[in-house]
Motif scaffolding. Sequence first.
Motif, PDB file in Angstrom:
ATOM      1  N   LYS A 271       0.838  -1.207   0.000  1.00  0.00           N
ATOM      2  CA  LYS A 271       0.000   0.000   0.000  1.00  0.00           C
ATOM      3  C   LYS A 271       0.871   1.255   0.000  1.00  0.00           C
ATOM      4  O   LYS A 271       0.669   2.191   0.776  1.00  0.00           O
ATOM      5  CB  LYS A 271      -0.916   0.037   1.232  1.00  0.00           C
ATOM      6  N   GLU A 272       1.846   1.277  -0.900  1.00  0.00           N
ATOM      7  CA  GLU A 272       2.840   2.361  -0.914  1.00  0.00           C
ATOM      8  C   GLU A 272       3.102   2.820  -2.343  1.00  0.00           C
ATOM      9  O   GLU A 272       3.191   1.980  -3.252  1.00  0.00           O
ATOM     10  CB  GLU A 272       4.128   1.774  -0.315  1.00  0.00           C
ATOM     11  N   THR A 273       3.196   4.139  -2.548  1.00  0.00           N
ATOM     12  CA  THR A 273       3.528   4.658  -3.878  1.00  0.00           C
ATOM     13  C   THR A 273       4.969   4.297  -4.220  1.00  0.00           C
ATOM     14  O   THR A 273       5.870   4.456  -3.385  1.00  0.00           O
ATOM     15  CB  THR A 273       3.355   6.187  -3.914  1.00  0.00           C
ATOM     16  N   LEU A 274       5.184   3.808  -5.442  1.00  0.00           N
ATOM     17  CA  LEU A 274       6.546   3.482  -5.898  1.00  0.00           C
ATOM     18  C   LEU A 274       6.880   4.347  -7.115  1.00  0.00           C
ATOM     19  O   LEU A 274       6.107   4.381  -8.079  1.00  0.00           O
ATOM     20  CB  LEU A 274       6.654   2.002  -6.270  1.00  0.00           C
ATOM     21  N   ILE A 275       8.006   5.063  -7.017  1.00  0.00           N
ATOM     22  CA  ILE A 275       8.520   5.830  -8.164  1.00  0.00           C
ATOM     23  C   ILE A 275       9.749   5.079  -8.672  1.00  0.00           C
ATOM     24  O   ILE A 275      10.695   4.870  -7.909  1.00  0.00           O
ATOM     25  CB  ILE A 275       8.883   7.262  -7.756  1.00  0.00           C
ATOM     26  N   VAL A 276       9.714   4.640  -9.929  1.00  0.00           N
ATOM     27  CA  VAL A 276      10.816   3.837 -10.491  1.00  0.00           C
ATOM     28  C   VAL A 276      11.499   4.641 -11.604  1.00  0.00           C
ATOM     29  O   VAL A 276      10.935   4.756 -12.697  1.00  0.00           O
ATOM     30  CB  VAL A 276      10.297   2.489 -11.027  1.00  0.00           C
ATOM     31  N   PRO A 277      12.691   5.213 -11.350  1.00  0.00           N
ATOM     32  CA  PRO A 277      13.334   6.063 -12.366  1.00  0.00           C
ATOM     33  C   PRO A 277      13.819   5.272 -13.583  1.00  0.00           C
ATOM     34  O   PRO A 277      13.897   5.815 -14.679  1.00  0.00           O
ATOM     35  CB  PRO A 277      14.512   6.695 -11.623  1.00  0.00           C
ATOM     36  N   ASP A 278      14.140   3.985 -13.351  1.00  0.00           N
ATOM     37  CA  ASP A 278      14.609   3.136 -14.453  1.00  0.00           C
ATOM     38  C   ASP A 278      14.042   1.741 -14.268  1.00  0.00           C
ATOM     39  O   ASP A 278      14.505   0.974 -13.411  1.00  0.00           O
ATOM     40  CB  ASP A 278      16.151   3.091 -14.469  1.00  0.00           C
ATOM     41  N   VAL A 279      13.029   1.396 -15.052  1.00  0.00           N
ATOM     42  CA  VAL A 279      12.333   0.110 -14.836  1.00  0.00           C
ATOM     43  C   VAL A 279      13.282  -1.077 -15.010  1.00  0.00           C
ATOM     44  O   VAL A 279      13.113  -2.112 -14.363  1.00  0.00           O
ATOM     45  CB  VAL A 279      11.124  -0.036 -15.783  1.00  0.00           C
ATOM     46  N   ASN A 280      14.295  -0.915 -15.842  1.00  0.00           N
ATOM     47  CA  ASN A 280      15.226  -2.039 -16.064  1.00  0.00           C
ATOM     48  C   ASN A 280      16.102  -2.291 -14.848  1.00  0.00           C
ATOM     49  O   ASN A 280      16.781  -3.315 -14.761  1.00  0.00           O
ATOM     50  CB  ASN A 280      16.055  -1.776 -17.322  1.00  0.00           C
ATOM     51  N   ALA A 281      16.087  -1.364 -13.926  1.00  0.00           N
ATOM     52  CA  ALA A 281      16.871  -1.549 -12.691  1.00  0.00           C
ATOM     53  C   ALA A 281      15.981  -2.026 -11.542  1.00  0.00           C
ATOM     54  O   ALA A 281      16.455  -2.196 -10.414  1.00  0.00           O
ATOM     55  CB  ALA A 281      17.534  -0.218 -12.319  1.00  0.00           C
TER      56      ALA A 281
END
Length: 218
Positions: free
Chosen positions: A149-159
Amino acid sequence: MRSPLAERAHHLSTNSVEPRTGLNETLRRDSRLCCLGRPASTILSSVAHSLDTRYTMPETQLDVRALDKAEAYRTLRTQFDALCEGVTDEIALMSTMACVLQLGFGHLWTGFYRRVGAAKLIVGPFQGTIGCLEIEFGKGVCGTAAAHKETLIVPDVNAFPGHIACDARSRSEIVVPVLDRGGELIAVLDIDSERLAAFDEVDRRELESWVRWFAKVT
Ligand code: SME
């Protein structure tokens, strides 16, 4: 009554003095707009007109990519609130929210995964290319955000270990949990961009406030 943003754009388009505001600076910097060969003031007056809620039907497609991010979200939120006033149907709200955000920002994919059963997400209303149909809690970015139940910000999906690639063009992503009135997870809002690091704290803050709509109506 003009919206504050429309007022500013109107001010910009009618004043010869070049005030230092985000919109004007953005237009000057953004060669795509300048290469339209039209003077900034002409573009500004058409922006002013399109943002002036007196002339804008809520259904008008607003492209806010020329605005700074916080202003862009404020403009789209005014439209979403006008469109969805009194609406309580979850699918109608999800469809309209996905559409307003997608048309406004032009991301690769904007949409919802709805919780079905204890620990499964099923693709819901979305805009963009084909989305994976089912995601288990704890899997991928969506399943991980849902489980915690947490917002996730992923700057590089391949990482991101275990990232689920529904479209190989996706480079960065933000996933926001959607909670009902009782704080139960009912869905996640997922946005994919073709740009690396497209999402930041402004997106987190704004999108978390957008999905609070659902806590009001569910
Ligand atoms: N990338 C997501 C899957 C959904 S697509 O982006 C639409 C994930 O890793 O959960």
